[in-house]
Design a protein around this motif. Structure first.
Motif, PDB file in Angstrom:
ATOM      1  N   ARG A   2       0.850  -1.181   0.000  1.00 19.15           N
ATOM      2  CA  ARG A   2       0.000   0.000   0.000  1.00 19.15           C
ATOM      3  C   ARG A   2       0.890   1.236   0.000  1.00 19.15           C
ATOM      4  N   THR A   3       0.613   2.150  -0.923  1.00 11.89           N
ATOM      5  CA  THR A   3       1.396   3.374  -1.024  1.00 11.89           C
ATOM      6  C   THR A   3       0.571   4.541  -0.533  1.00 11.89           C
ATOM      7  N   TYR A  21       7.872  -1.248  -7.534  1.00 12.38           N
ATOM      8  CA  TYR A  21       6.899  -1.574  -8.581  1.00 12.38           C
ATOM      9  C   TYR A  21       7.514  -2.453  -9.667  1.00 12.38           C
ATOM     10  N   LEU A  24       5.137  -4.745 -11.522  1.00 17.73           N
ATOM     11  CA  LEU A  24       4.334  -4.093 -12.551  1.00 17.73           C
ATOM     12  C   LEU A  24       5.126  -3.987 -13.850  1.00 17.73           C
ATOM     13  N   LEU A 107      -4.525   3.327 -17.520  1.00 19.27           N
ATOM     14  CA  LEU A 107      -3.720   2.955 -16.355  1.00 19.27           C
ATOM     15  C   LEU A 107      -3.071   4.184 -15.732  1.00 19.27           C
ATOM     16  N   LYS A 110      -5.413   6.615 -13.654  1.00 18.79           N
ATOM     17  CA  LYS A 110      -6.144   6.095 -12.505  1.00 18.79           C
ATOM     18  C   LYS A 110      -5.258   5.611 -11.371  1.00 18.79           C
ATOM     19  N   VAL A 111      -4.053   5.168 -11.668  1.00 18.48           N
ATOM     20  CA  VAL A 111      -3.215   4.526 -10.657  1.00 18.48           C
ATOM     21  C   VAL A 111      -1.872   5.237 -10.566  1.00 18.48           C
ATOM     22  N   TYR A 112      -1.372   5.376  -9.337  1.00 24.75           N
ATOM     23  CA  TYR A 112      -0.036   5.956  -9.174  1.00 24.75           C
ATOM     24  C   TYR A 112       1.033   4.878  -9.287  1.00 24.75           C
ATOM     25  N   PHE A 113       2.041   5.160 -10.049  1.00 25.97           N
ATOM     26  CA  PHE A 113       3.267   4.368 -10.117  1.00 25.97           C
ATOM     27  C   PHE A 113       4.263   5.205 -10.922  1.00 25.97           C
TER      28      PHE A 113
END
Length: 272
Positions: A2-3, A21, A24, A107, A110-113
């Motif tokens: 969890r970030t 990550y 990913l 992607l 919507k998502v943090y990375f």
């Protein structure tokens, strides 16, 4: 994992997040590789056919028609294919990376990375194509009974340089393509133009000495000449001065690509 997002966290822990990550990265690379060969007629064979046909065309035009010299006693076709492999890797990586962020817009929005993962994964997929095409090079060396020298041990180093040489411009153009979508029309022209100013269908020895410095500013010159030197041995032309210049340009583009990518990364989610 969890970030927790907080002000300044992305900047402070960016490179640490790249490692966190890593799974990913593997998922994206495997997905791109599966998509490339899924539901295709010839599948993996495309990675073999494309450079092989290009080698035949260049051999006929430059070797038989223009009668340009080869390097040492190496067959002209072998010399061409030894240059075609790193160039095809570079061209494929640049083209695929340029559209990687746009094609993954859902992607990214919507998502943090760390967004650096996306174009880097596409370069890795191009590297897989490179290793598949390398099978043809081995087959050609067996066919011509051409035994490489000790330089072949340094080949992984030049493959790594080709990777870095592709990643730098790829990151820069990827970032620009997110903001300026018309860059997707410029990239094919850049790749086509670069093919003819790089020593793919000819040896670097045909370049006059007075133009050698300017010629070496092309980062792929050092990569291709070094790759040929490893494959063809001491008979291949290898100028340490030109190689040093090309590597300096490669390092500059890598720094510029990462810098520009990181500077524009915050706006990617809004632009894609």
């Amino acid at each position: 994992m969890r970030t927790i997002l907080e002000p300044g966290r992305a900047e402070k822990n960016y490179w640490q997040d790249l490692w966190h990550y890593r799974e990913l990265f593997q998922v994206l690379a495997w997905r791109d590789l599966s998509v490339r060969y899924k539901q295709t007629i010839i599948g993996v064979a495309w990675a073999l056919i494309r450079p092989f046909l290009s080698m035949i065309i260049f051999t006929v035009i430059f070797g038989m028609v223009a009668k340009l010299p080869t390097e040492g006693s190496a067959p002209y076709a072998l010399m061409v294919f030894a240059g075609m492999l790193p160039w095809t890797f570079f061209a494929t990586a640049l083209s695929d990376a340029s559209n990687s962020l746009v094609s993954n817009s859902n992607l990214i929005s919507k998502v943090y990375f760390p967004r650096l993962i996306v174009p880097t994964a596409t370069v890795v997929v191009a590297l897989v194509d490179f290793f598949i095409s390398f099978v043809i090079l081995v087959g050609m060396m067996i066919w011509y009974r051409y035994v490489p020298g000790w330089q072949i041990l340094l080949l992984p180093a030049f493959v790594a340089l080709a990777f870095l040489g592709s990643l730098g411009p790829g990151l820069w153009i990827t970032a620009l393509n997110v903001k300026y979508r018309d860059f997707r029309y410029v990239i094919p022209f850049m790749v086509q133009f670069g093919l003819y100013i790089s020593p793919v269908g000819f040896s670097s020895t045909v370049i006059p000495e007075k133009w050698r410095l300017l010629y070496s500013l092309n980062p792929m010159v050092g990569v291709i000449d070094g790759f040929r030197w490893c494959v063809l041995g001491g008979e291949s032309a290898f100028d340490p001065r030109s190689f040093g210049i090309s590597m300096a340009v490669t390092a500059f583009f890598l720094w510029l690509g990462i810098r520009q990518f990181r500077r524009m990364e915050k706006s990617f989610a809004d632009l894609v």
